[in-house]
Motif scaffolding. Structure first.
Motif, mmCIF file in Angstrom:
data_model
loop_
_atom_site.group_PDB
_atom_site.id
_atom_site.type_symbol
_atom_site.label_atom_id
_atom_site.label_comp_id
_atom_site.label_asym_id
_atom_site.label_seq_id
_atom_site.Cartn_x
_atom_site.Cartn_y
_atom_site.Cartn_z
ATOM 1 N N UNK A 34 7.510 4.473 37.213
ATOM 2 C CA UNK A 34 7.144 4.572 35.813
ATOM 3 C C UNK A 34 6.878 3.184 35.250
ATOM 4 N N UNK A 35 5.932 3.114 34.361
ATOM 5 C CA UNK A 35 5.670 1.872 33.662
ATOM 6 C C UNK A 35 6.681 1.770 32.533
ATOM 7 N N UNK A 36 7.390 0.633 32.464
ATOM 8 C CA UNK A 36 8.363 0.520 31.386
ATOM 9 C C UNK A 36 7.661 0.584 30.029
ATOM 10 N N UNK A 37 8.316 1.166 29.036
ATOM 11 C CA UNK A 37 7.678 1.247 27.724
ATOM 12 C C UNK A 37 7.430 -0.142 27.178
ATOM 13 N N UNK A 38 6.285 -0.307 26.549
ATOM 14 C CA UNK A 38 5.934 -1.610 25.983
ATOM 15 C C UNK A 38 6.732 -1.852 24.710
ATOM 16 N N UNK A 39 7.217 -3.071 24.593
ATOM 17 C CA UNK A 39 7.878 -3.462 23.340
ATOM 18 C C UNK A 39 6.785 -3.974 22.415
ATOM 19 N N UNK A 40 7.062 -3.921 21.141
ATOM 20 C CA UNK A 40 6.123 -4.490 20.176
ATOM 21 C C UNK A 40 6.875 -5.414 19.236
ATOM 22 N N UNK A 41 6.118 -6.293 18.613
ATOM 23 C CA UNK A 41 6.674 -7.222 17.629
ATOM 24 C C UNK A 41 5.708 -7.265 16.459
ATOM 25 N N UNK A 42 6.214 -7.046 15.272
ATOM 26 C CA UNK A 42 5.393 -7.178 14.075
ATOM 27 C C UNK A 42 5.530 -8.606 13.577
ATOM 28 N N UNK A 43 4.401 -9.289 13.492
ATOM 29 C CA UNK A 43 4.379 -10.704 13.113
ATOM 30 C C UNK A 43 4.880 -10.871 11.686
ATOM 31 N N UNK A 44 5.807 -11.800 11.544
ATOM 32 C CA UNK A 44 6.346 -12.148 10.229
ATOM 33 C C UNK A 44 5.842 -13.533 9.821
ATOM 34 N N UNK A 45 5.936 -13.837 8.548
ATOM 35 C CA UNK A 45 5.539 -15.147 8.059
ATOM 36 C C UNK A 45 6.316 -16.230 8.811
ATOM 37 N N UNK A 46 5.614 -17.225 9.311
ATOM 38 C CA UNK A 46 6.246 -18.324 10.041
ATOM 39 C C UNK A 46 6.285 -18.124 11.546
ATOM 40 N N UNK A 47 5.937 -16.919 12.014
ATOM 41 C CA UNK A 47 5.929 -16.668 13.456
ATOM 42 C C UNK A 47 4.788 -17.418 14.134
ATOM 43 N N UNK A 48 5.035 -17.842 15.345
ATOM 44 C CA UNK A 48 3.998 -18.344 16.245
ATOM 45 C C UNK A 48 4.221 -17.629 17.566
ATOM 46 N N UNK A 49 3.224 -17.653 18.436
ATOM 47 C CA UNK A 49 3.417 -17.018 19.734
ATOM 48 C C UNK A 49 4.542 -17.706 20.505
ATOM 49 N N UNK A 50 4.677 -19.008 20.324
ATOM 50 C CA UNK A 50 5.762 -19.741 20.994
ATOM 51 C C UNK A 50 7.123 -19.277 20.494
ATOM 52 N N UNK A 51 7.258 -19.105 19.185
ATOM 53 C CA UNK A 51 8.539 -18.633 18.630
ATOM 54 C C UNK A 51 8.850 -17.215 19.099
ATOM 55 N N UNK A 52 7.825 -16.387 19.159
ATOM 56 C CA UNK A 52 8.013 -15.011 19.606
ATOM 57 C C UNK A 52 8.422 -15.005 21.080
ATOM 58 N N UNK A 53 7.751 -15.817 21.900
ATOM 59 C CA UNK A 53 8.097 -15.913 23.326
ATOM 60 C C UNK A 53 9.525 -16.402 23.502
ATOM 61 N N UNK A 54 9.923 -17.375 22.701
ATOM 62 C CA UNK A 54 11.291 -17.899 22.777
ATOM 63 C C UNK A 54 12.298 -16.787 22.460
ATOM 64 N N UNK A 55 12.006 -15.968 21.454
ATOM 65 C CA UNK A 55 12.962 -14.930 21.066
ATOM 66 C C UNK A 55 13.050 -13.797 22.088
ATOM 67 N N UNK A 56 11.940 -13.472 22.770
ATOM 68 C CA UNK A 56 11.961 -12.372 23.734
ATOM 69 C C UNK A 56 12.281 -12.823 25.158
ATOM 70 N N UNK A 76 -7.598 -16.268 19.477
ATOM 71 C CA UNK A 76 -7.056 -17.623 19.508
ATOM 72 C C UNK A 76 -5.537 -17.524 19.389
ATOM 73 N N UNK A 77 -4.835 -18.184 20.277
ATOM 74 C CA UNK A 77 -3.366 -18.118 20.274
ATOM 75 C C UNK A 77 -2.764 -18.699 18.995
ATOM 76 N N UNK A 78 -3.510 -19.529 18.300
ATOM 77 C CA UNK A 78 -3.007 -20.142 17.062
ATOM 78 C C UNK A 78 -3.375 -19.343 15.818
ATOM 79 N N UNK A 79 -4.023 -18.214 15.979
ATOM 80 C CA UNK A 79 -4.488 -17.440 14.826
ATOM 81 C C UNK A 79 -3.866 -16.043 14.807
ATOM 82 N N UNK A 80 -2.556 -15.986 14.599
ATOM 83 C CA UNK A 80 -1.923 -14.676 14.418
ATOM 84 C C UNK A 80 -1.670 -14.477 12.928
ATOM 85 N N UNK A 81 -1.665 -13.223 12.513
ATOM 86 C CA UNK A 81 -1.528 -12.925 11.086
ATOM 87 C C UNK A 81 -0.281 -12.086 10.834
ATOM 88 N N UNK A 82 0.334 -12.326 9.701
ATOM 89 C CA UNK A 82 1.482 -11.525 9.274
ATOM 90 C C UNK A 82 1.082 -10.061 9.253
#
Length: 89
Positions: A34-56, A76-82
């Motif tokens: 079975x493929x493990x269920x995908x987790x999701x993250x809703x971007x919050x103000x101040x999040x970056x992909x690096x911060x999200x990667x660090x937390x997960x 673009x990895x630098x263009x995520x939106x809340x």
């Protein structure tokens, strides 16, 4: 379920077992991979992909895993939106 006959070598401790060296064993079904269920993250103000990667993952430098999993939403990895919902592989 299918029953299979399995031959078991006679043991010197099993005199008179009466099973002629055979035993019926019920074979358990093997679950499909079975493929493990995908987790999701809703971007919050101040999040970056690096911060999200660090937390997960505990490592900010693994942000490309998140970026690659969300190429359909991110160009673009630098263009995520809340409010964006990102898949965390």
């Amino acid at each position: 379920m299918e029953l299979k006959e399995i031959r078991i070598a006679a043991s010197p401790y099993s005199e008179g077992s009466g099973n002629n060296g055979t035993q019926q064993v019920e074979e358990a079904p093997v679950p499909a991979a079975e493929t493990p269920p995908a987790r999701t993250h809703t971007v919050k103000s101040g999040d970056t992909l690096s911060k999200i990667a660090k937390s997960y993952y505990g490592n900010a430098s693994l942000f490309p895993k998140i970026f690659d999993a969300n190429r359909d939403k991110l160009s673009d990895a630098d263009q995520i939106r809340t409010g964006q919902v990102l898949v965390i592989p």
